[in-house]
Motif scaffolding. Sequence first.
Motif, PDB file in Angstrom:
ATOM      1  N   VAL A   1       0.867  -1.175   0.000  1.00 53.87           N
ATOM      2  CA  VAL A   1       0.000   0.000   0.000  1.00 53.87           C
ATOM      3  C   VAL A   1       0.900   1.219   0.000  1.00 53.87           C
ATOM      4  N   GLY A   2       0.726   2.058  -1.001  1.00 47.51           N
ATOM      5  CA  GLY A   2       1.541   3.258  -1.119  1.00 47.51           C
ATOM      6  C   GLY A   2       0.683   4.500  -1.243  1.00 47.51           C
ATOM      7  N   ILE A   3       1.302   5.647  -0.978  1.00 49.49           N
ATOM      8  CA  ILE A   3       0.621   6.921  -1.140  1.00 49.49           C
ATOM      9  C   ILE A   3       1.522   7.858  -1.939  1.00 49.49           C
ATOM     10  N   SER A   4       0.903   8.829  -2.597  1.00 49.20           N
ATOM     11  CA  SER A   4       1.664   9.894  -3.247  1.00 49.20           C
ATOM     12  C   SER A   4       0.861  11.182  -3.127  1.00 49.20           C
ATOM     13  N   HIS A   5       1.609  12.276  -2.962  1.00 51.24           N
ATOM     14  CA  HIS A   5       0.971  13.584  -2.789  1.00 51.24           C
ATOM     15  C   HIS A   5       1.891  14.643  -3.378  1.00 51.24           C
ATOM     16  N   ARG A   6       1.306  15.562  -4.134  1.00 52.34           N
ATOM     17  CA  ARG A   6       2.101  16.643  -4.725  1.00 52.34           C
ATOM     18  C   ARG A   6       2.267  17.743  -3.692  1.00 52.34           C
ATOM     19  N   GLY A   7       3.509  18.172  -3.501  1.00 51.14           N
ATOM     20  CA  GLY A   7       3.816  19.233  -2.555  1.00 51.14           C
ATOM     21  C   GLY A   7       4.772  20.228  -3.153  1.00 51.14           C
ATOM     22  N   MET A   8       5.231  21.145  -2.326  1.00 51.50           N
ATOM     23  CA  MET A   8       6.204  22.165  -2.747  1.00 51.50           C
ATOM     24  C   MET A   8       5.746  22.844  -4.030  1.00 51.50           C
ATOM     25  N   TRP A   9       4.594  23.542  -3.921  1.00 52.06           N
ATOM     26  CA  TRP A   9       4.015  24.289  -5.034  1.00 52.06           C
ATOM     27  C   TRP A   9       3.735  23.394  -6.238  1.00 52.06           C
ATOM     28  N   GLY A  10       3.524  22.118  -6.009  1.00 53.66           N
ATOM     29  CA  GLY A  10       3.209  21.191  -7.089  1.00 53.66           C
ATOM     30  C   GLY A  10       4.414  20.687  -7.857  1.00 53.66           C
ATOM     31  N   LEU A  11       5.614  21.029  -7.408  1.00 51.39           N
ATOM     32  CA  LEU A  11       6.825  20.650  -8.129  1.00 51.39           C
ATOM     33  C   LEU A  11       7.357  19.273  -7.754  1.00 51.39           C
ATOM     34  N   ILE A  12       7.018  18.815  -6.556  1.00 52.20           N
ATOM     35  CA  ILE A  12       7.569  17.552  -6.063  1.00 52.20           C
ATOM     36  C   ILE A  12       6.423  16.636  -5.661  1.00 52.20           C
ATOM     37  N   THR A  13       6.525  15.381  -6.062  1.00 54.10           N
ATOM     38  CA  THR A  13       5.573  14.378  -5.600  1.00 54.10           C
ATOM     39  C   THR A  13       6.254  13.544  -4.524  1.00 54.10           C
ATOM     40  N   VAL A  14       5.655  13.544  -3.341  1.00 49.10           N
ATOM     41  CA  VAL A  14       6.164  12.732  -2.246  1.00 49.10           C
ATOM     42  C   VAL A  14       5.480  11.378  -2.329  1.00 49.10           C
ATOM     43  N   ARG A  15       6.291  10.306  -2.338  1.00 53.75           N
ATOM     44  CA  ARG A  15       5.760   8.944  -2.387  1.00 53.75           C
ATOM     45  C   ARG A  15       6.225   8.182  -1.160  1.00 53.75           C
TER      46      ARG A  15
ATOM     47  N   GLN B   1       0.438  24.802   4.818  1.00 50.03           N
ATOM     48  CA  GLN B   1       1.653  25.545   5.099  1.00 50.03           C
ATOM     49  C   GLN B   1       2.214  26.052   3.782  1.00 50.03           C
ATOM     50  N   LEU B   2       3.056  27.058   3.877  1.00 51.69           N
ATOM     51  CA  LEU B   2       3.693  27.586   2.681  1.00 51.69           C
ATOM     52  C   LEU B   2       4.376  26.445   1.924  1.00 51.69           C
ATOM     53  N   GLY B   3       4.017  26.291   0.655  1.00 50.34           N
ATOM     54  CA  GLY B   3       4.631  25.253  -0.166  1.00 50.34           C
ATOM     55  C   GLY B   3       3.905  23.921  -0.140  1.00 50.34           C
ATOM     56  N   MET B   4       2.980  23.741   0.796  1.00 49.68           N
ATOM     57  CA  MET B   4       2.254  22.465   0.872  1.00 49.68           C
ATOM     58  C   MET B   4       0.998  22.569   0.025  1.00 49.68           C
ATOM     59  N   MET B   5       0.748  21.555  -0.757  1.00 53.96           N
ATOM     60  CA  MET B   5      -0.420  21.532  -1.621  1.00 53.96           C
ATOM     61  C   MET B   5      -1.584  20.898  -0.871  1.00 53.96           C
ATOM     62  N   PRO B   6      -2.703  21.614  -0.769  1.00 53.90           N
ATOM     63  CA  PRO B   6      -3.882  20.984  -0.185  1.00 53.90           C
ATOM     64  C   PRO B   6      -4.454  20.004  -1.192  1.00 53.90           C
ATOM     65  N   GLY B   7      -5.419  19.229  -0.756  1.00 57.77           N
ATOM     66  CA  GLY B   7      -6.120  18.413  -1.722  1.00 57.77           C
ATOM     67  C   GLY B   7      -5.886  16.930  -1.598  1.00 57.77           C
TER      68      GLY B   7
ATOM     69  N   THR C   1      -4.641  13.054  -1.957  1.00 61.36           N
ATOM     70  CA  THR C   1      -3.533  12.110  -1.866  1.00 61.36           C
ATOM     71  C   THR C   1      -3.975  10.846  -2.604  1.00 61.36           C
ATOM     72  N   THR C   2      -3.113  10.317  -3.437  1.00 64.24           N
ATOM     73  CA  THR C   2      -3.425   9.097  -4.179  1.00 64.24           C
ATOM     74  C   THR C   2      -2.947   7.892  -3.391  1.00 64.24           C
ATOM     75  N   VAL C   3      -3.824   6.919  -3.249  1.00 67.46           N
ATOM     76  CA  VAL C   3      -3.509   5.663  -2.584  1.00 67.46           C
ATOM     77  C   VAL C   3      -3.494   4.574  -3.650  1.00 67.46           C
ATOM     78  N   THR C   4      -2.418   3.794  -3.688  1.00 66.15           N
ATOM     79  CA  THR C   4      -2.344   2.642  -4.592  1.00 66.15           C
ATOM     80  C   THR C   4      -2.114   1.405  -3.742  1.00 66.15           C
ATOM     81  N   ALA C   5      -2.792   0.335  -4.094  1.00 69.00           N
ATOM     82  CA  ALA C   5      -2.661  -0.884  -3.301  1.00 69.00           C
ATOM     83  C   ALA C   5      -2.697  -2.115  -4.189  1.00 69.00           C
ATOM     84  N   THR C   6      -1.835  -3.048  -3.862  1.00 70.17           N
ATOM     85  CA  THR C   6      -1.864  -4.401  -4.404  1.00 70.17           C
ATOM     86  C   THR C   6      -2.001  -5.306  -3.195  1.00 70.17           C
ATOM     87  N   LEU C   7      -3.130  -5.978  -3.093  1.00 66.30           N
ATOM     88  CA  LEU C   7      -3.443  -6.783  -1.920  1.00 66.30           C
ATOM     89  C   LEU C   7      -3.588  -8.250  -2.322  1.00 66.30           C
ATOM     90  N   ARG C   8      -2.705  -9.081  -1.804  1.00 63.78           N
ATOM     91  CA  ARG C   8      -2.728 -10.514  -2.102  1.00 63.78           C
ATOM     92  C   ARG C   8      -3.377 -11.232  -0.921  1.00 63.78           C
TER      93      ARG C   8
END
Length: 171
Positions: free
Chosen positions: A19-33, A150-156, A158-165
């Motif tokens: 199970v992973g997450i990703s979210h765009r931050g830093m004014w939309g320039l960086i995706t945190v995974r 916060q300054l530089g943090m993107m609201p909105g 978060t994408t969740v991806t999951a592979t569940l066996r």
Amino acid sequence: MTVAVRTGTWQLDPAASRVGISHRGMWGLITVRGAFATVGGRGEVTADGAAAGVVTLDAASLDTGHAKRDGHLRGAGFFDAEHHPEITLAVDGAERTGDDTVRAAGRLTVRGVSRPITVSATLADVADDALTLTTEFTVDRAEFGVGRKQLGMMPGLTTVTATLRFTRAAG
């Protein structure tokens, strides 16, 4: 061709699940995974084809590859893992919507806040003793009180991806 899933109890295989997450931050320039290292769960399929279950994530097991950021995400401003150690998706009902697709409805609980959620998943690698569900969906972290603007943090979202066996439990 519709793939049949056997009735009974199914146990999540944590070694074969992710199970992973990703979210765009830093004014939309960086995706945190990141990914949760500790995942658990179980499910049950009844004779009439109804399915229900739960997937549990250890909030403190989130790993983004950056120790300082991970500590911040586990802290009181985000997941507050000390007071809310688990993130859960409790599925009350799931139904087949196609040969290899499922729609699951239930409740997502993060930081002790529960919200209804419906997700679609793809059913793959179905055998008598194992099956895999894959899904991707978005969550508005503000609905759960996760993080603050916060300054530089993107609201909105978060994408969740999951592979569940899941493997069929003995008995």
